[in-house]
Design an enzyme around this catalytic site. Structure first.
Site, mmCIF file in Angstrom:
data_model
loop_
_atom_site.group_PDB
_atom_site.id
_atom_site.type_symbol
_atom_site.label_atom_id
_atom_site.label_comp_id
_atom_site.label_asym_id
_atom_site.label_seq_id
_atom_site.Cartn_x
_atom_site.Cartn_y
_atom_site.Cartn_z
ATOM 1 N N PRO A 80 0.811 -1.230 0.000
ATOM 2 C CA PRO A 80 0.000 0.000 0.000
ATOM 3 C C PRO A 80 0.839 1.272 0.000
ATOM 4 C CG PRO A 80 -1.021 -1.604 1.417
ATOM 5 C CD PRO A 80 0.290 -2.208 0.967
ATOM 6 N N CYS A 81 0.348 2.251 -0.751
ATOM 7 C CA CYS A 81 1.186 3.407 -1.066
ATOM 8 C C CYS A 81 0.580 4.741 -0.635
ATOM 9 C CB CYS A 81 1.410 3.457 -2.575
ATOM 10 S SG CYS A 81 -0.118 3.523 -3.543
ATOM 11 N N GLN A 82 -0.548 4.729 0.076
ATOM 12 C CA GLN A 82 -1.224 5.996 0.349
ATOM 13 C C GLN A 82 -0.350 7.000 1.087
ATOM 14 O OE1 GLN A 82 -2.527 3.020 0.693
ATOM 15 N NE2 GLN A 82 -4.639 2.954 -0.007
ATOM 16 N N PHE A 84 2.649 7.632 0.642
ATOM 17 C CA PHE A 84 3.599 8.263 -0.265
ATOM 18 C C PHE A 84 2.912 8.952 -1.433
ATOM 19 C CE2 PHE A 84 5.864 4.463 1.410
ATOM 20 C CZ PHE A 84 6.774 5.139 2.196
ATOM 21 N N ASN A 120 5.247 0.697 -6.332
ATOM 22 C CA ASN A 120 4.748 1.744 -5.454
ATOM 23 C C ASN A 120 4.514 3.002 -6.279
ATOM 24 O OD1 ASN A 120 4.314 3.359 -2.963
ATOM 25 N ND2 ASN A 120 5.257 1.577 -1.975
#
Length: 364
Positions: A80-82, A84, A120
């Site tokens: 999960p990338c939220q 960044f 990502n």
């Protein structure tokens, strides 16, 4: 000199983590790999995986609770990338999702695969002058892998969408290999780029789908302000028909407009005071000027989940499990299968593998 992709069987055995609805997994299988294990914390996403990967061991749980993994040639995943993301809160030090890469790293240290591929958002490279990316690269290096990374735009590989993502590829050091990313296949042809195919049109990708698919897109029903909030109207949300779409996001309220909608024009701007703008719909339809046979929406609407799936390059019959919001979440979080296929084909065929002692890394 190129080297072979090392595998134990006839097909690469692939362990997939943070799998979502299988964007990366579809790309793996299209490239000739075999997904043996998938995991995600979202129930709907795992039910979707069960429909399309019936032979895989699919685990619906927090990856930190999984203590053992099967043997695999390669581990893949888009943690999960939220924290960044440019659209997220961008305060990774206060976001527990920042450390989810450590679960991916833990799986690598247990499985000891020959290769891994992590995905990502591109914001990981810029945020805090690259501190968080360096932390990850260093950790993978200490775990025994030669790592290369690059920001790729999906539109450069035939996906009808502008979508920048950071790909990190590791090769176990004892293999004496390093992965070199594939060159773009689509774009504007120049002397340096050579002959490229034109970018894919997102309008053409979805033109056969119903023009007003009730229940498949977000509507603000019974709202006196109409279907579009002031925030939505604060920027241009309509990409041109013949060009790639804007990035497909996971929140169906923020999905951009169908390309058959009227053109949005800037009607008010106060950039000196909070970067505030106002865009409104015009009576212009730029896509009809090139071809009047194209469909036309008298009333603008957001893209449907089915259209977003097509733009993400899922198969035409793909349908994730869940309600409309869940479908958008799964599709918007996915790696475009066509982009994944390009990466894994380059890896599995050995075309992207170079002897580590002859490789000169590019300046990042």
């Amino acid at each position: 000199m190129s080297k072979n992709f090392e595998k134990n069987g006839s097909k690469p055995r692939v362990l997939s983590l943070f799998s979502g609805c299988g964007g990366m997994d579809f790309g793996v299988e299209a490239a000739g790999g075999h997904v043996i294990f998938s995991n995600d914390i979202l129930v709907d996403a795992c039910k979707t995986l069960e429909n399309y990967f019936p032979g895989a061991d699919i685990r619906t749980e927090d990856v930190s609770n999984i203590l053992t993994f099967p043997e695999a040639d390669i581990v893949v995943g888009g943690y999960p990338c939220q924290s960044f993301s440019m659209a997220g809160n961008r305060d990774p030090e206060k976001d527990e999702r920042t450390n989810l890469y450590k679960q991916f790293l833990r799986a690598i240290t247990i499985v000891r695969p020959k290769y891994f591929v992590a995905e990502n958002v591109s914001g990981l490279k810029q945020l805090s002058s690259g501190t968080f990316l360096k932390e990850q690269i260093d950790a993978y290096g200490q775990a025994g892998y030669v790592v290369n990374y690059q920001v790729l735009n999906a539109k450069d590989y035939g996906v009808p969408q502008s979508r920048k993502r950071l790909l990190i590829v590791g090769v176990r050091k004892d293999l004496n290999q390093v992965f070199n990313f594939p060159a773009p296949t689509h774009g504007k042809t120049t002397k340096s780029s050579g002959q490229l195919q034109p970018y894919a049109s997102h309008g053409e990708a979805i033109k056969d789908l119903p023009l007003w698919p009730e229940g498949e897109f977000y509507e603000r029903l019974h709202d006196p302000e109409g279907h579009f909030s002031w925030y939505y109207m604060s920027r241009n949300r309509k990409a041109k028909w013949a060009e790639p779409a804007y990035t497909v996001v996971a929140n169906f309220r923020h999905i951009t407009l169908h390309p058959a909608s009227p053109v949005m024009t800037l009607t008010w701007s106060d950039l000196a005071n909070g970067w505030k703008q106002r865009w409104d719909f015009s009576d212009q339809y730029e896509h009809l000027e090139a071809d009047p046979r194209r469909p036309k929406l008298e009333k603008a609407r957001r893209l449907s989940w089915r259209e977003c799936a097509r733009i993400q390059t899922f198969s035409n019959d793909f349908e994730p499990v869940g309600d409309t919001a869940s479908k958008f979440t799964q599709i918007g979080n996915a790696v475009p299968p066509k982009l994944a296929e390009a990466i894994f084909t380059h890896l599995f065929t050995g075309a992207g593998l170079i002897a580590a002692d002859t490789y000169l890394p590019k300046t990042k």
